[in-house]
Enzyme design. Structure first.
Site, PDB file in Angstrom:
ATOM      1  N   ASP A  76       0.749  -1.862  -0.091  1.00  0.00           N
ATOM      2  CA  ASP A  76       0.052  -0.109   0.402  1.00  0.00           C
ATOM      3  C   ASP A  76       0.600   1.279   0.223  1.00  0.00           C
ATOM      4  O   ASP A  76       0.418   2.234  -0.711  1.00  0.00           O
ATOM      5  CB  ASP A  76      -0.741   0.327   1.434  1.00  0.00           C
ATOM      6  CG  ASP A  76      -1.850  -0.700   1.245  1.00  0.00           C
ATOM      7  OD1 ASP A  76      -2.222  -1.840   0.119  1.00  0.00           O
ATOM      8  OD2 ASP A  76      -2.090  -1.344   2.456  1.00  0.00           O
TER       9      ASP A  76
HETATM   10  P1  NAP Z   1       0.961  -3.945   3.099  1.00  0.00           P
HETATM   11  O1  NAP Z   1       0.190  -2.769   1.950  1.00  0.00           O
HETATM   12  O2  NAP Z   1      -0.065  -5.012   4.325  1.00  0.00           O
HETATM   13  O3  NAP Z   1       1.803  -5.537   2.243  1.00  0.00           O
HETATM   14  C1  NAP Z   1       2.368  -5.561   2.662  1.00  0.00           C
HETATM   15  C2  NAP Z   1       3.080  -7.206   1.925  1.00  0.00           C
HETATM   16  O4  NAP Z   1       3.474  -8.242   2.275  1.00  0.00           O
HETATM   17  C3  NAP Z   1       1.548  -8.168   0.841  1.00  0.00           C
HETATM   18  O5  NAP Z   1       1.007  -7.613   0.034  1.00  0.00           O
HETATM   19  C4  NAP Z   1       1.880  -8.934   0.892  1.00  0.00           C
HETATM   20  O6  NAP Z   1       1.911  -9.667  -0.017  1.00  0.00           O
HETATM   21  C5  NAP Z   1       3.700  -9.530   1.706  1.00  0.00           C
HETATM   22  N1  NAP Z   1       3.674 -10.225   2.283  1.00  0.00           N
HETATM   23  C6  NAP Z   1       3.808 -10.890   3.379  1.00  0.00           C
HETATM   24  N2  NAP Z   1       4.431 -12.062   4.097  1.00  0.00           N
HETATM   25  C7  NAP Z   1       5.641 -11.793   2.889  1.00  0.00           C
HETATM   26  C8  NAP Z   1       6.511 -12.789   3.682  1.00  0.00           C
HETATM   27  N3  NAP Z   1       6.394 -13.374   4.009  1.00  0.00           N
HETATM   28  N4  NAP Z   1       7.218 -12.108   2.353  1.00  0.00           N
HETATM   29  C9  NAP Z   1       6.725 -11.525   1.783  1.00  0.00           C
HETATM   30  N5  NAP Z   1       6.211 -10.597   1.329  1.00  0.00           N
HETATM   31  C10 NAP Z   1       5.146 -10.497   2.121  1.00  0.00           C
HETATM   32  O7  NAP Z   1       3.116  -3.105   3.837  1.00  0.00           O
HETATM   33  P2  NAP Z   1       3.122  -2.556   3.683  1.00  0.00           P
HETATM   34  O8  NAP Z   1       2.649  -1.628   2.216  1.00  0.00           O
HETATM   35  O9  NAP Z   1       3.585  -2.189   4.657  1.00  0.00           O
HETATM   36  O10 NAP Z   1       1.530  -0.810   4.124  1.00  0.00           O
HETATM   37  C11 NAP Z   1       1.461  -0.946   5.264  1.00  0.00           C
HETATM   38  C12 NAP Z   1      -0.422  -1.311   5.602  1.00  0.00           C
HETATM   39  O11 NAP Z   1      -0.864  -0.898   7.026  1.00  0.00           O
HETATM   40  C13 NAP Z   1      -0.733  -0.019   5.151  1.00  0.00           C
HETATM   41  O12 NAP Z   1      -2.012   0.246   4.510  1.00  0.00           O
HETATM   42  C14 NAP Z   1      -1.130   0.662   6.206  1.00  0.00           C
HETATM   43  O13 NAP Z   1      -1.709   1.794   6.402  1.00  0.00           O
HETATM   44  C15 NAP Z   1      -1.473  -0.397   7.540  1.00  0.00           C
HETATM   45  N6  NAP Z   1      -1.455   0.173   8.721  1.00  0.00           N
HETATM   46  C16 NAP Z   1      -0.295   0.576   9.227  1.00  0.00           C
HETATM   47  C17 NAP Z   1      -0.371   1.038  10.876  1.00  0.00           C
HETATM   48  C18 NAP Z   1       0.949   1.065  11.300  1.00  0.00           C
HETATM   49  O14 NAP Z   1       0.631   1.548  12.113  1.00  0.00           O
HETATM   50  N7  NAP Z   1       2.487   1.493  11.010  1.00  0.00           N
HETATM   51  C19 NAP Z   1      -0.957   0.449  11.928  1.00  0.00           C
HETATM   52  C20 NAP Z   1      -2.661   0.302  10.749  1.00  0.00           C
HETATM   53  C21 NAP Z   1      -2.475  -0.312   9.096  1.00  0.00           C
HETATM   54  P3  NAP Z   1       2.328 -11.554  -0.342  1.00  0.00           P
HETATM   55  O15 NAP Z   1       0.817 -11.879  -0.073  1.00  0.00           O
HETATM   56  O16 NAP Z   1       1.709 -11.347  -1.813  1.00  0.00           O
HETATM   57  O17 NAP Z   1       3.553 -11.957  -0.626  1.00  0.00           O
END
Ligand code: NAP
Length: 464
Positions: A390
């Protein structure tokens, strides 16, 4: 025997020192370089405040024994669970312990209110407000914990829910006013007040989607601080007032920052159903993803001048931070300039990526925030995305139809080449497809982040 005046002075001085330690500790926590010492400073402040408060209770008191027993049991449970918890389960642990803080503040209020009329109106009002906020924070945090832990898997929603919540709020406020305005020795009334306040925390949190839980937890954290501050006034305890206010203020800022980084308003988080209802797929992403072998990606990287690494949730899941640092060192040895770009909400809790990279030993001067580094992607030969999704979705910038439109993102799509490590076609947290993955310059290196990085390391080594 020290005079009462001396005891008073020493106590207040000790509280002042404790408060200074909390504030300095918090200040130090704002940088990864000093964060660990910040936690220790604040911890020393907490121990000082606790010891001084215990000293006031008198050596032979039965209550003292109860308090020491409670501290010992709580301390052991916290120590063991803190040692064992996986980094990915940290948000629910914070929710649980934050809830305990709210519950403790509500318990202080309960004792004061059950005692009744021996206090004045102001005292009772402050105790009641603190009790209300603490109770909401307690039960709300427990529901947040249950959701994140997977104990509650569905968000309970029905028509008229907001009106029900409003009704519960109004009844709680009415009961609170009755408690304060004279009928306060009436035990059933006080109990009813707490039942409704606790109920409000439950009904407020049940409909909120898992996606918004971390923001909600941060909000409850702020509320707990506020409740503790109020009860500090009730107990006339300066350390509690200051610590509570500091937590309340810090929690409020964090809540705002998180909501902003996710492009949400707090009202939107509390009263809309984002995260559960987002349709998945969608947002009009067309095109096919193009795979790349680790050997080819390794050669490309070994001969690059500048690489920006974007870690995300997948790196945390795979615990791949050590491999990332190993690869980085290799690339630096090859003369490549490597930087890390950290999105404020990458992963699942604030500072998630910073903590993992620090644990692996990545020097802080290689790590940059979104604002610092975004302009640099244009000059990067490769943007290496490790389990992020994301936070690098260009739809957030360009596609008005996207649910994440408006969220600030890392401009990885501006790099000359993009290599994305992820296991397959899995979506990120917000459940939508990513336009970055189908761009011409993007190549997908499929696999678990740890395994894929291991292959990349071999490939870079083989490139000489
Ligand atoms: P993300 O959008 O959640 O994407 C994570 C990606 O990691 C997934 O598409 C997944 O694809 C891949 N993945 C999962 N396990 C894996 C593994 N073992 N090896 C390689 N890839 C793996 O992560 P992000 O870009 O860090 O974004 C964070 C999201 O969380 C945002 O939408 C944010 O708003 C939300 N959020 C964050 C917080 C905070 O405080 N940081 C709090 C609440 C919400 P595959 O399944 O294809 O592997």
């Amino acid at each position: 025997m020290p005079s009462e005046l001396t005891v008073q002075t020493v106590t207040q001085l000790a509280y002042l020192v404790a408060a200074a330690l909390f504030i300095l500790g918090l200040k130090r926590m704002s940088s990864p370089v000093t964060a660990v010492s910040g936690v220790r400073w604040a911890g020393v402040g907490m121990v000082l405040a606790t010891v001084v408060t215990l000293g006031l209770m008198g050596a032979s008191s039965f209550n003292l024994m109860l308090v020491i027993g409670a501290i010992a049991i709580g301390g052991v449970v916290a120590w063991v669970s803190g040692k064992r918890v996986a980094m990915t389960n940290m948000p629910q642990m914070i929710a649980l312990y934050n809830g305990m803080g709210g519950g403790a503040a509500a318990a202080i209020a309960a004792v004061e209110l059950y005692r009744g009329s021996e206090h004045g109106m102001t005292h009772l009002t402050i105790a009641t407000i603190g009790g209300f906020i603490g109770s909401v924070s307690f039960s709300g945090s427990l529901i947040a914990f249950a959701k994140l832990q997977g104990l509650i898997t569905k968000s309970v929603r029905f028509g008229g829910q907001k009106f029900l919540n409003l009704a519960i709020l109004l009844i709680t406020v009415a009961l609170g006013v009755m408690v304060v305005s004279g009928v306060h020795s009436d035990l059933p009334l006080v109990s009813l007040f707490f039942v409704f306040a606790l109920l409000l925390g439950v009904t407020m949190t049940l409909p909120i989607g898992g996606a918004d839980m971390p923001v909600v937890i941060s909000l409850y954290n702020a509320l707990t601080g506020l409740a503790v501050g109020f009860e500090g006034f009730v107990l006339d305890n300066a350390a509690m007032i200051i610590a509570g206010t500091v937590v309340g203020a810090a929690g409020t800022l964090l809540t705002q920052l998180m909501a902003k980084a996710m492009n949400r308003s707090l009202g939107n988080v509390l009263f809309s159903n984002f995260g559960e209802t987002s349709s998945g797929g969608g947002a009009g992403v067309t095109g096919t993803q193009k795979a790349i072998e680790a050997s080819d990606a390794g050669v490309m990287m070994a001969y690059s001048q500048k690489i920006i690494i974007v870690p995300g949730y997948g790196m945390a899941v795979a615990q791949a931070q050590h491999k990332v640092w190993e690869l980085t060192q290799l690339l630096i040895d090859h003369g490549v300039k490597v930087r890390f770009a950290i999105h404020p909400v990458a992963g699942r809790m604030p500072g998630h990526m910073n903590v993992l990279l620090a644990e692996a030993g990545v020097p802080y001067d290689l790590i940059s925030d979104l604002d610092e580094i975004n302009a640099e992607f244009e000059t990067a030969d490769v943007a290496l995305i490790i389990g992020a999704n994301d936070v690098v979705n260009p739809d957030a910038r360009a596609n008005r139809a996207s649910p994440i439109f408006g969220m600030p993102i890392l401009n990885a799509d501006k790099a000359k080449n993009v290599v994305v490590i992820k296991r397959g076609q899995g979506q990120g947290f917000s459940g939508i497809d990513n336009a970055l993955f189908v761009l011409d310059q993007t190549r997908m290196l499929y696999g678990d982040a740890q395994a894929a990085l291991g292959q990349l390391i071999q490939a870079v080594k083989a490139a000489g």
